[in-house]
Design a protein around this motif. Structure first.
Motif, PDB file in Angstrom:
ATOM      1  N   LEU A 131       0.846  -1.202   0.000  1.00 28.36           N
ATOM      2  CA  LEU A 131       0.000   0.000   0.000  1.00 28.36           C
ATOM      3  C   LEU A 131       0.881   1.251   0.000  1.00 28.36           C
ATOM      4  N   GLN A 132       1.435   1.510  -1.166  1.00 23.70           N
ATOM      5  CA  GLN A 132       2.299   2.685  -1.307  1.00 23.70           C
ATOM      6  C   GLN A 132       2.281   3.107  -2.769  1.00 23.70           C
ATOM      7  N   LEU A 189      -9.681  -1.057   0.065  1.00 16.71           N
ATOM      8  CA  LEU A 189      -8.426  -0.379   0.377  1.00 16.71           C
ATOM      9  C   LEU A 189      -7.885   0.355  -0.850  1.00 16.71           C
ATOM     10  N   HIS A 190      -8.080  -0.218  -2.001  1.00 12.69           N
ATOM     11  CA  HIS A 190      -7.641   0.446  -3.221  1.00 12.69           C
ATOM     12  C   HIS A 190      -8.448   1.724  -3.457  1.00 12.69           C
ATOM     13  N   LEU A 191      -9.742   1.646  -3.195  1.00  7.32           N
ATOM     14  CA  LEU A 191     -10.580   2.848  -3.305  1.00  7.32           C
ATOM     15  C   LEU A 191     -10.139   3.891  -2.274  1.00  7.32           C
ATOM     16  N   ALA A 192      -9.892   3.439  -1.053  1.00  2.90           N
ATOM     17  CA  ALA A 192      -9.428   4.363  -0.004  1.00  2.90           C
ATOM     18  C   ALA A 192      -8.112   5.020  -0.421  1.00  2.90           C
ATOM     19  N   ALA A 193      -7.252   4.239  -1.067  1.00  7.18           N
ATOM     20  CA  ALA A 193      -5.948   4.773  -1.488  1.00  7.18           C
ATOM     21  C   ALA A 193      -6.117   5.852  -2.556  1.00  7.18           C
ATOM     22  N   VAL A 194      -7.135   5.725  -3.396  1.00  6.24           N
ATOM     23  CA  VAL A 194      -7.387   6.770  -4.388  1.00  6.24           C
ATOM     24  C   VAL A 194      -7.848   8.060  -3.696  1.00  6.24           C
ATOM     25  N   TRP A 195      -8.745   7.925  -2.734  1.00  2.00           N
ATOM     26  CA  TRP A 195      -9.157   9.121  -1.976  1.00  2.00           C
ATOM     27  C   TRP A 195      -7.952   9.740  -1.259  1.00  2.00           C
ATOM     28  N   ALA A 196      -7.149   8.901  -0.642  1.00  2.00           N
ATOM     29  CA  ALA A 196      -6.045   9.407   0.167  1.00  2.00           C
ATOM     30  C   ALA A 196      -4.924   9.957  -0.716  1.00  2.00           C
ATOM     31  N   ASN A 197      -4.454   9.149  -1.621  1.00  2.00           N
ATOM     32  CA  ASN A 197      -3.259   9.508  -2.375  1.00  2.00           C
ATOM     33  C   ASN A 197      -3.586  10.388  -3.591  1.00  2.00           C
ATOM     34  N   ASN A 198      -4.492   9.966  -4.445  1.00  4.58           N
ATOM     35  CA  ASN A 198      -4.746  10.744  -5.662  1.00  4.58           C
ATOM     36  C   ASN A 198      -5.493  12.037  -5.344  1.00  4.58           C
ATOM     37  N   ALA A 223     -11.216   8.420   2.957  1.00  2.00           N
ATOM     38  CA  ALA A 223     -10.381   7.218   2.875  1.00  2.00           C
ATOM     39  C   ALA A 223     -10.437   6.440   4.196  1.00  2.00           C
ATOM     40  N   LEU A 233       1.383   5.696   3.092  1.00  2.00           N
ATOM     41  CA  LEU A 233       0.975   6.214   1.785  1.00  2.00           C
ATOM     42  C   LEU A 233       0.731   7.722   1.869  1.00  2.00           C
ATOM     43  N   LEU A 234       0.060   8.137   2.938  1.00  2.00           N
ATOM     44  CA  LEU A 234      -0.257   9.555   3.073  1.00  2.00           C
ATOM     45  C   LEU A 234       0.974  10.398   3.368  1.00  2.00           C
ATOM     46  N   THR A 292       2.390  10.907   0.023  1.00  2.00           N
ATOM     47  CA  THR A 292       1.547  11.836  -0.732  1.00  2.00           C
ATOM     48  C   THR A 292       1.862  13.275  -0.327  1.00  2.00           C
ATOM     49  N   GLN A 341       0.801  14.231  -9.768  1.00  2.00           N
ATOM     50  CA  GLN A 341      -0.528  13.607  -9.840  1.00  2.00           C
ATOM     51  C   GLN A 341      -0.472  12.246 -10.523  1.00  2.00           C
ATOM     52  N   HIS A 381     -14.865   1.593  -8.869  1.00  2.00           N
ATOM     53  CA  HIS A 381     -14.926   2.414  -7.655  1.00  2.00           C
ATOM     54  C   HIS A 381     -16.318   2.998  -7.442  1.00  2.00           C
TER      55      HIS A 381
END
Lengths: 245, 245
Positions: free
Chosen positions: A103-104, A150-159, B168, B185-186, B189, B202, B217
């Motif tokens: 998860l990075q 978790l992948h969806l959460a990572a999009v909210w968090a990271n992207n 997230a 991850l954060l 970011t 991005q 998603h």
């Protein structure tokens, strides 16, 4: 016995895995590249035809390539490892597969601290778990449903996190201010966001219905209609979800 | 000579200032509260009528109260200090004012590290600057324009950052996953967002136009139309600003 690994693909993830394995003294038997050539790499043809592979084969290739590549390959007793958060786990009676999702977000030229990165594993292989643990990684078993979440959460968090924090940094640069001024504020934001429910943690002009500040801010952003629009959309969301009725 | 301070208002900021000054051995002469009563506090009436105040008076009250309060007060030789990012600096020939804006979000029960928080100062008083520096604070002089920009940047970083990182964390909790899994991850970011322009930093499905993931998603979020909508709006923004043409 897991005495070596192969890596297929040598983009950002493939390179990060390579560095990880080298640093942990893991024997990287072969690196296959689907596009790069050079002494260092075995070719796409070799990848498709090699009968003997390492016990673990890490697939560091795009999600949509995984099924395509495996379908073309001859059977193997190796464990084929998908490293992605959102892909289907490839099901076939010709291969064993597992998911091993770090998860990075990996960038060229940056060296993440692998000891802190959670590695989320979906596998029936106790050997894979034990081996990952022996590398000192922060591993955890999860199921498909959790991995997708978790992948969806990572999009909210990271992207999306990049989008809004990047906008903050850009505003600083436009006014000859060092974006690093925001670091202590962002560290606090991050730690509150992970610790408290939004209902408690959310603050700001949109939540308290401070029209004057919203107005002043929109004025400051005039000249960039798309940024104004996103500011409005985020404020609207905050107001509806967390605002006073 | 600055041998004492007063604090007006005892909400989150007032309390944080109080703790700061106590920890630095600054003499807090008096705390005025506009709403709270008790032995500890001088009243609103006293605040409006006291002729002798400390050399520095920190106004830890809402932006829209600052003008209202100062207009009602008798003149004073103290320096009245506004602590907010977005407010007008109060101009009057009856008082001297300054802005002293700590770039942090203060919550009750949390103890921020004051040595790292940037304190942005707008003042003609060399004494205020020297005194702030003597406390070991991370101070910087800025002008009104920069302060307003920084306040806007702080909303993008802290408020909108909370919104997307909080979402997230919520997704994690809904799937029995510890939101702290997202911390590495954060951290990455955050550090990329401050160091690189958005065009470079991005990443994600919206930027690379990965329709399959966007579709998956949105399906995962079904049942919460407002969250789906914000996901679409952020993705749309990313695609327009950073996406392939």
């Amino acid at each position: 016995m897991i005495d070596a690994v192969d890596i297929v693909g040598y983009g950002r993830l493939g390179q990060a895995l390579h560095r990880l394995f080298e640093s942990k003294g893991v024997n990287v038997r072969c690196i296959y590249s689907l596009s790069k050539t050079g002494e260092r790499f075995a070719s796409r043809d070799q990848w498709l035809s090699d009968e003997t592979m390492a016990p673990l084969v890490f697939l560091a290739i795009p999600d949509d390539q995984i099924g395509l590549q495996l379908e073309q390959r001859s059977p193997s007793t190796s464990l084929f490892i998908q490293c992605s958060g959102n892909c289907e786990r490839f099901a076939s009676n010709r291969f064993s597969t597992a998911v091993w999702y770090p998860l990075q977000s990996f960038s060229l030229g940056r060296n993440p601290d692998w000891n802190s990165i959670p590695v989320l594993i979906e596998s029936e292989s106790a050997e894979l778990l034990a081996w990952s643990q022996s590398l000192g990684l922060n591993i955890q078993s999860i199921d498909s449903q959790q991995r997708r979440a978790l992948h969806l959460a990572a999009v909210w968090a990271n992207n999306f996190g990049q989008t809004v924090m990047g906008m903050a940094a850009e505003i600083c640069r436009n006014h000859e201010l060092d974006p690093k001024l925001l670091k202590p504020l962002l560290d606090e934001t991050l730690s509150k966001a992970l610790a408290l429910p939004g209902q408690q943690a959310q603050t700001g002009p949109a939540r308290r219905g401070d029209e004057q500040t919203l107005h002043d801010h929109l004025e400051l952003m005039q000249g960039d209609a798309a940024v104004q629009e996103l500011y409005r959309q985020l404020s609207q969301f905050i107001r509806q979800r967390y605002g006073k009725v």
